[in-house]
Design a protein around this motif. Structure first.
Motif, short mmCIF file in Angstrom:
data_model
loop_
_atom_site.label_atom_id
_atom_site.label_comp_id
_atom_site.label_asym_id
_atom_site.label_seq_id
_atom_site.Cartn_x
_atom_site.Cartn_y
_atom_site.Cartn_z
N ALA A 21 69.34 104.22 0.57
CA ALA A 21 70.29 103.16 0.84
C ALA A 21 71.53 103.28 -0.05
O ALA A 21 72.66 103.13 0.41
CB ALA A 21 69.63 101.81 0.63
N ILE A 22 71.28 103.61 -1.33
CA ILE A 22 72.42 103.78 -2.25
C ILE A 22 73.30 104.93 -1.76
O ILE A 22 74.53 104.84 -1.77
CB ILE A 22 71.92 104.06 -3.69
CG1 ILE A 22 71.21 102.83 -4.25
CG2 ILE A 22 73.07 104.43 -4.60
CD1 ILE A 22 70.54 103.06 -5.59
N ILE A 31 65.28 102.96 -1.45
CA ILE A 31 66.44 102.43 -2.18
C ILE A 31 67.43 103.55 -2.47
O ILE A 31 68.64 103.37 -2.32
CB ILE A 31 65.98 101.75 -3.49
CG1 ILE A 31 65.32 100.41 -3.17
CG2 ILE A 31 67.15 101.54 -4.44
CD1 ILE A 31 64.68 99.75 -4.36
N LEU A 90 75.42 103.81 1.10
CA LEU A 90 76.47 102.92 0.61
C LEU A 90 77.63 103.72 0.03
O LEU A 90 78.80 103.48 0.34
CB LEU A 90 75.89 101.98 -0.45
CG LEU A 90 76.79 100.85 -0.89
CD1 LEU A 90 77.03 99.90 0.26
CD2 LEU A 90 76.17 100.12 -2.06
N SER A 150 81.83 101.56 11.51
CA SER A 150 80.79 100.59 11.15
C SER A 150 79.44 100.95 11.74
O SER A 150 78.40 100.80 11.11
CB SER A 150 81.20 99.19 11.60
OG SER A 150 81.48 99.20 12.98
N PHE A 185 72.61 103.60 7.09
CA PHE A 185 71.95 102.82 6.04
C PHE A 185 70.48 102.58 6.37
O PHE A 185 69.59 102.92 5.60
CB PHE A 185 72.69 101.49 5.87
CG PHE A 185 72.10 100.59 4.82
CD1 PHE A 185 72.44 100.77 3.49
CD2 PHE A 185 71.23 99.58 5.15
CE1 PHE A 185 71.92 99.96 2.52
CE2 PHE A 185 70.70 98.76 4.19
CZ PHE A 185 71.04 98.94 2.86
N PHE A 186 70.25 102.03 7.57
CA PHE A 186 68.86 101.71 7.91
C PHE A 186 68.07 102.96 8.27
O PHE A 186 66.91 103.10 7.88
CB PHE A 186 68.82 100.69 9.05
CG PHE A 186 69.28 99.33 8.60
CD1 PHE A 186 68.49 98.58 7.74
CD2 PHE A 186 70.50 98.82 9.01
CE1 PHE A 186 68.91 97.34 7.30
CE2 PHE A 186 70.93 97.57 8.57
CZ PHE A 186 70.13 96.83 7.72
N PHE A 194 77.92 103.74 9.79
CA PHE A 194 77.55 103.24 8.47
C PHE A 194 76.21 102.48 8.52
O PHE A 194 75.27 102.79 7.77
CB PHE A 194 78.66 102.34 7.93
CG PHE A 194 78.35 101.72 6.61
CD1 PHE A 194 78.02 102.50 5.52
CD2 PHE A 194 78.39 100.34 6.45
CE1 PHE A 194 77.73 101.93 4.29
CE2 PHE A 194 78.09 99.77 5.23
CZ PHE A 194 77.77 100.56 4.16
N ILE A 195 76.12 101.52 9.43
CA ILE A 195 74.92 100.68 9.48
C ILE A 195 73.71 101.48 9.93
O ILE A 195 72.62 101.39 9.35
CB ILE A 195 75.15 99.46 10.41
CG1 ILE A 195 76.14 98.53 9.73
CG2 ILE A 195 73.85 98.72 10.68
CD1 ILE A 195 76.51 97.34 10.55
N GLY A 244 79.54 105.27 2.71
CA GLY A 244 80.41 104.30 3.36
C GLY A 244 81.68 104.07 2.56
O GLY A 244 82.79 104.04 3.13
N PHE A 283 59.31 102.44 -1.57
CA PHE A 283 60.50 101.59 -1.67
C PHE A 283 61.54 102.24 -2.57
O PHE A 283 62.73 102.17 -2.29
CB PHE A 283 60.12 100.21 -2.21
CG PHE A 283 59.84 99.23 -1.11
CD1 PHE A 283 60.84 98.87 -0.23
CD2 PHE A 283 58.57 98.71 -0.94
CE1 PHE A 283 60.58 97.98 0.79
CE2 PHE A 283 58.30 97.83 0.09
CZ PHE A 283 59.31 97.46 0.96
#
Lengths: 240, 110
Positions: free
Chosen positions: B37-38, B34, B41, B55, B62-63, B58-59, B44, B30
């Protein structure tokens, strides 16, 4: 402008998801996992605790020795005056010897038992730690051959001694021991050596499995006493 | 930038109260996820400042990055090689790169 605000909204939502994951993770780590510290600090903590426990053990062991000598002094002082007590002390010594509560020396054999020597040509993951039953057999053979005192890595084998694997150590008298195991036995050295070295005996079995075994006859072998206290909570003497 | 900070704070508050717990065994995975993910972000935010924000990218980033980092850490654990170092290194470097570019944009605006 409309597109821009949509972008901001998206970034906001994604950051919120990130925030949720972070806080969940934070809760997990701060909660039960490793008691709130990261693995490296935890390792350090355990290391410190281990060293302090070791030091404590050494202090306690020396304390035992001190009290033992004090007790011996008192006993010899008392026996000097009184014939009855002198007799009793002699008897006590005898029982101590029988129970394994005295250091003894004499002729006997010394067996060094270790894991297979690392050899590239034959890979083997045999580990003597998991063959504690063979150590038991070896001790049994020695007893059968009339050994009067046996110790493994200076842990005296007495009536309540256990030999069993626990984790990555062999526990003897509740003390973890690691290879090489130095097994000492006092008795007739030729009989003892013959008993373990017989054909298809325990030593040849161990060697066949690849373990390092060395049997040495010796005229002077010293075996330390059992360092502990036996308590009887359940067994009571029958009177008839 | 401000909206991201507000979002994270909001998320932390929400996450603190919702009764979800992950197993401690997955802790390391995890943490790497994380980090990924940061990084996404920050990417983005940077793209938004450079006015080339998409978008979908970006999405998916992220995932996708999070899942990849998680998977890498997990596989590394199974193989006995700390593969998550790769994720930590790659995402960490990019994180600081993105942040420095964001900083420059922000400073230019003032």
């Amino acid at each position: 402008m409309k597109k821009k605000s949509k972008n901001y909204l998206l970034i906001g939502i994604i950051s919120m998801i990130l925030g949720i994951i972070i806080s969940v993770q934070f809760r997990v780590v701060q909660g039960n996992f490793l008691e709130g510290s990261n693995p490296f600090t935890r390792l350090q903590e355990l290391n410190n605790a281990y060293t302090s426990v070791l030091a404590e053990r050494d202090v306690l062991l020396s304390e035992i020795d001190e009290y033992q000598t004090k007790l011996n002094e008192i006993e010899s002082d008392a026996s000097r005056d009184n014939y009855l007590i002198k007799n009793l002390t002699n008897e006590l010594e005898e029982y101590k010897l029988l129970g394994g509560f005295l250091d003894v020396n004499g002729e006997g054999i010394q067996i060094i038992l270790d894991n297979p020597v690392n050899d590239i040509s034959k890979s083997s993951d045999a580990n003597i730690i998991y063959e504690y039953d063979l150590i038991n057999i070896l001790v049994n053979e020695l007893n059968a051959a009339g050994a009067e005192a046996i110790s493994i890595n200076d842990e005296r084998i007495i009536s309540i001694s256990e030999i069993r694997t626990a984790g990555n150590a062999v526990v003897i008298n509740k003390v973890p021991q690691y290879p090489p195991f130095i097994i000492k036995a006092i008795g007739s050295k030729t009989t003892l050596e013959g008993a373990v070295n017989q054909r298809f005996g325990i030593v040849s079995t161990l060697r066949e499995m690849g373990y390092f075994v060395e049997v040495k006859k010796n005229d002077q072998i010293e075996i330390l006493k059992y360092n502990g206290i036996i308590e009887f909570n359940y067994a009571k003497t029958l009177k008839n | 930038m401000i909206i991201a900070i507000i979002g994270i704070i909001l998320g932390v508050i929400v996450g603190y109260y919702i009764p979800i717990t992950a197993s401690g065994v997955f802790s390391i995975y995890f943490s790497v996820a994380i980090l990924a993910a940061i990084d996404s972000l920050f990417g983005g935010i940077r793209a938004n400042l450079e006015e080339r924000f998409d978008s979908i990218i970006f999405i998916s980033g992220f995932f996708g990055n999070s899942i990849l980092a998680f998977a890498l850490a997990y596989i590394g654990d199974q193989l006995g090689v700390p593969l998550y170092y790769a994720a930590v290194f790659a995402f960490g470097t990019r994180l600081f790169n993105n942040f420095s570019i964001i900083r420059r944009h922000m400073l230019k605006r003032i």
